[in-house]
Design a protein around this motif. Sequence first.
Motif, mmCIF file in Angstrom:
data_model
loop_
_atom_site.group_PDB
_atom_site.id
_atom_site.type_symbol
_atom_site.label_atom_id
_atom_site.label_comp_id
_atom_site.label_asym_id
_atom_site.label_seq_id
_atom_site.Cartn_x
_atom_site.Cartn_y
_atom_site.Cartn_z
ATOM 1 N N SER A 161 40.102 2.630 -44.525
ATOM 2 C CA SER A 161 40.532 4.049 -44.521
ATOM 3 C C SER A 161 41.998 3.730 -44.487
ATOM 4 C CB SER A 161 40.101 4.799 -43.063
ATOM 5 O OG SER A 161 38.788 4.852 -43.027
ATOM 6 N N ARG A 162 42.760 4.767 -44.863
ATOM 7 C CA ARG A 162 44.205 4.742 -44.842
ATOM 8 C C ARG A 162 44.870 4.585 -43.410
ATOM 9 N NH1 ARG A 162 42.855 8.711 -48.650
ATOM 10 N NH2 ARG A 162 43.125 10.148 -47.052
ATOM 11 N N ARG A 163 45.777 4.052 -43.274
ATOM 12 C CA ARG A 163 46.404 3.625 -41.959
ATOM 13 C C ARG A 163 46.956 5.075 -41.371
ATOM 14 N NH1 ARG A 163 48.321 -0.783 -39.366
ATOM 15 N NH2 ARG A 163 47.879 -1.890 -41.050
ATOM 16 N N GLY A 164 46.509 5.265 -40.146
ATOM 17 C CA GLY A 164 47.047 6.566 -39.557
ATOM 18 C C GLY A 164 46.051 7.640 -39.797
ATOM 19 N N SER A 165 45.077 7.610 -40.580
ATOM 20 C CA SER A 165 44.181 8.699 -41.210
ATOM 21 C C SER A 165 43.316 9.173 -39.895
ATOM 22 C CB SER A 165 43.495 8.446 -42.339
ATOM 23 O OG SER A 165 42.682 7.443 -41.999
ATOM 24 N N PRO A 166 42.959 10.519 -39.564
ATOM 25 C CA PRO A 166 42.389 11.034 -38.618
ATOM 26 C C PRO A 166 40.582 10.356 -38.922
ATOM 27 C CG PRO A 166 42.644 12.731 -40.313
ATOM 28 C CD PRO A 166 43.419 11.551 -40.520
ATOM 29 N N PRO A 167 39.814 10.197 -37.794
ATOM 30 C CA PRO A 167 38.446 9.950 -37.964
ATOM 31 C C PRO A 167 38.011 10.975 -38.877
ATOM 32 C CG PRO A 167 38.750 10.720 -36.029
ATOM 33 C CD PRO A 167 40.326 10.490 -36.775
ATOM 34 N N GLU A 168 36.707 10.299 -39.569
ATOM 35 C CA GLU A 168 35.764 11.185 -40.353
ATOM 36 C C GLU A 168 34.858 11.929 -39.517
ATOM 37 O OE1 GLU A 168 36.678 11.962 -43.347
ATOM 38 O OE2 GLU A 168 37.582 10.188 -44.346
ATOM 39 N N MET A 169 34.523 13.231 -39.914
ATOM 40 C CA MET A 169 33.220 13.747 -39.427
ATOM 41 C C MET A 169 31.976 13.933 -40.325
ATOM 42 S SD MET A 169 34.637 14.264 -36.203
ATOM 43 C CE MET A 169 33.215 15.324 -35.594
ATOM 44 N N TYR A 350 34.931 23.271 -47.257
ATOM 45 C CA TYR A 350 35.106 21.429 -47.058
ATOM 46 C C TYR A 350 36.661 21.288 -47.018
ATOM 47 C CZ TYR A 350 30.112 21.291 -47.682
ATOM 48 O OH TYR A 350 28.683 21.292 -47.577
ATOM 49 N N ARG A 351 36.920 20.532 -46.061
ATOM 50 C CA ARG A 351 38.223 19.685 -46.105
ATOM 51 C C ARG A 351 38.009 18.501 -46.630
ATOM 52 N NH1 ARG A 351 40.939 15.831 -43.381
ATOM 53 N NH2 ARG A 351 39.133 15.585 -41.685
ATOM 54 N N ARG A 352 36.887 17.855 -46.342
ATOM 55 C CA ARG A 352 36.598 16.547 -46.736
ATOM 56 C C ARG A 352 34.927 16.621 -47.390
ATOM 57 N NH1 ARG A 352 39.747 12.152 -47.698
ATOM 58 N NH2 ARG A 352 38.357 10.556 -46.493
ATOM 59 N N THR A 353 34.721 15.778 -48.335
ATOM 60 C CA THR A 353 33.532 15.710 -48.933
ATOM 61 C C THR A 353 32.881 14.106 -49.117
ATOM 62 O OG1 THR A 353 31.882 16.942 -50.401
ATOM 63 C CG2 THR A 353 34.120 16.143 -51.123
ATOM 64 N N LEU A 354 31.920 14.225 -49.952
ATOM 65 C CA LEU A 354 31.475 12.930 -50.270
ATOM 66 C C LEU A 354 31.351 12.535 -51.687
ATOM 67 C CD1 LEU A 354 28.478 12.703 -47.616
ATOM 68 C CD2 LEU A 354 30.955 11.449 -47.520
ATOM 69 N N ARG A 355 31.516 11.359 -52.325
ATOM 70 C CA ARG A 355 31.487 10.936 -53.361
ATOM 71 C C ARG A 355 30.217 9.646 -53.678
ATOM 72 N NH1 ARG A 355 34.933 7.157 -55.652
ATOM 73 N NH2 ARG A 355 34.975 7.053 -57.978
ATOM 74 N N LEU A 356 29.389 9.876 -54.444
ATOM 75 C CA LEU A 356 28.195 8.886 -54.676
ATOM 76 C C LEU A 356 28.968 7.586 -55.280
ATOM 77 C CD1 LEU A 356 25.266 8.216 -54.125
ATOM 78 C CD2 LEU A 356 24.935 9.197 -56.476
#
Length: 397
Positions: A161-169, A350-356
């Motif tokens: 993950s990018r440094r300082g990025s928030p945790p993923e839910m 969605y703020r974040r989503t998923l990529r296969l």
Amino acid sequence: MAQRRRDDVFSTRHMDTVARKDGGGQTVNIVTYNVLSDKLLFNNPDLYPDRNGPYLNWEYRKGRLLKEILSYKADIVCLQEVEQKHFTEHFLPRLRDQGYAGVFMSRTGRKTDGCATFYRTSCFKLVGQKFVEYRKKDCHLLDRDNVAVLLLLESVSPMGSRRGSPPEMLCVANTHLLFNHNRGDVKLAQVMVLLAEVEQMATLIGPGGVHTRCPVLVAGDFNARPNSPLHQLVLRGKLNYSNLNAKEIDGEHAHVSGARDSLREIAAGRSHFLPERLGISNNCCFERAPCSVHHTLRHSMCLDSAYRHSPGENKFTTLHLRACTTVDYIFFSSQAPSPSWCETSSPVAYRRTLRLLSARQLPSQTDVRKEEALPNDVQSSDHVALQATLQFTDALH
């Protein structure tokens, strides 16, 4: 073309790369696997030959199943048809020794099997959970004992993950829908409940009270074939059921006509598919909004599948004496919801989503012998495991 060695059919299914990892987004690896309940195996002699053979004995199967599951090195494992005793005495302690935590829910009634979901504690911590019963009081469309397990997870590993990025839910749903091919109306009702519960758990309150939706994984045994009406509802977000027969919903039967049918009775009798007292609208979410389009089910989850299924393909996820077909799936949130997909009063984005990134190969019908059935000496369930690797990414708006 020469037939593959029968042990290679199941033991050498490689991961097919779909896309390369992009940037520093964290990845998640998920496996879903119907491990075949010992009780269901022996209660269905028409599906499994030679029930007294050594390969069908639980003492033979349990070690092989565990070894296979661990070989996938998944971050999340969704299992179906797990006997409660086997969860407590076998799967949980051994997977816990390998760094997993797990939860289990048995089917309702007097059923002894259910769904178990495990997650690697070095990757995720549990934030919330919900055990979903599809049986609802005084509702003939929801009168079966199937269940779902929903987990809300938060990433604890910043690796990749990018440094300082928030945790993923991440919201993970594990389910096993009704088997009965004649009751597609029940299967649709169960999917509606599942989608409503997933949407509710995945909707989070962010800074300033703004509602957003976290990425979603929905996995399990849906007892429906690819491109069936039920499969289309999940992937396309829309299904008009007014001219469908209940026997057509899972794809086992096509173009059924003439017989009295509960789906057509629903379409003729009311605009809502489920009783309004349940609070789940035809938008497959918890709301009491009126239906703008009668006899049409919608949802705004914007789900994609880890597997592409072309009409007429011969890949399978389950093999017994009555069937050689695909019924198991891994669905994931893939884009920002479009208001045209779900006409709720306030669709949540969605703020974040998923990529296969990759998915494990499925076996082909051409690779198995005629009249062959699972389990056998190589494969210890009548299903095969599905596996996918996905990457968290920013949602497109």
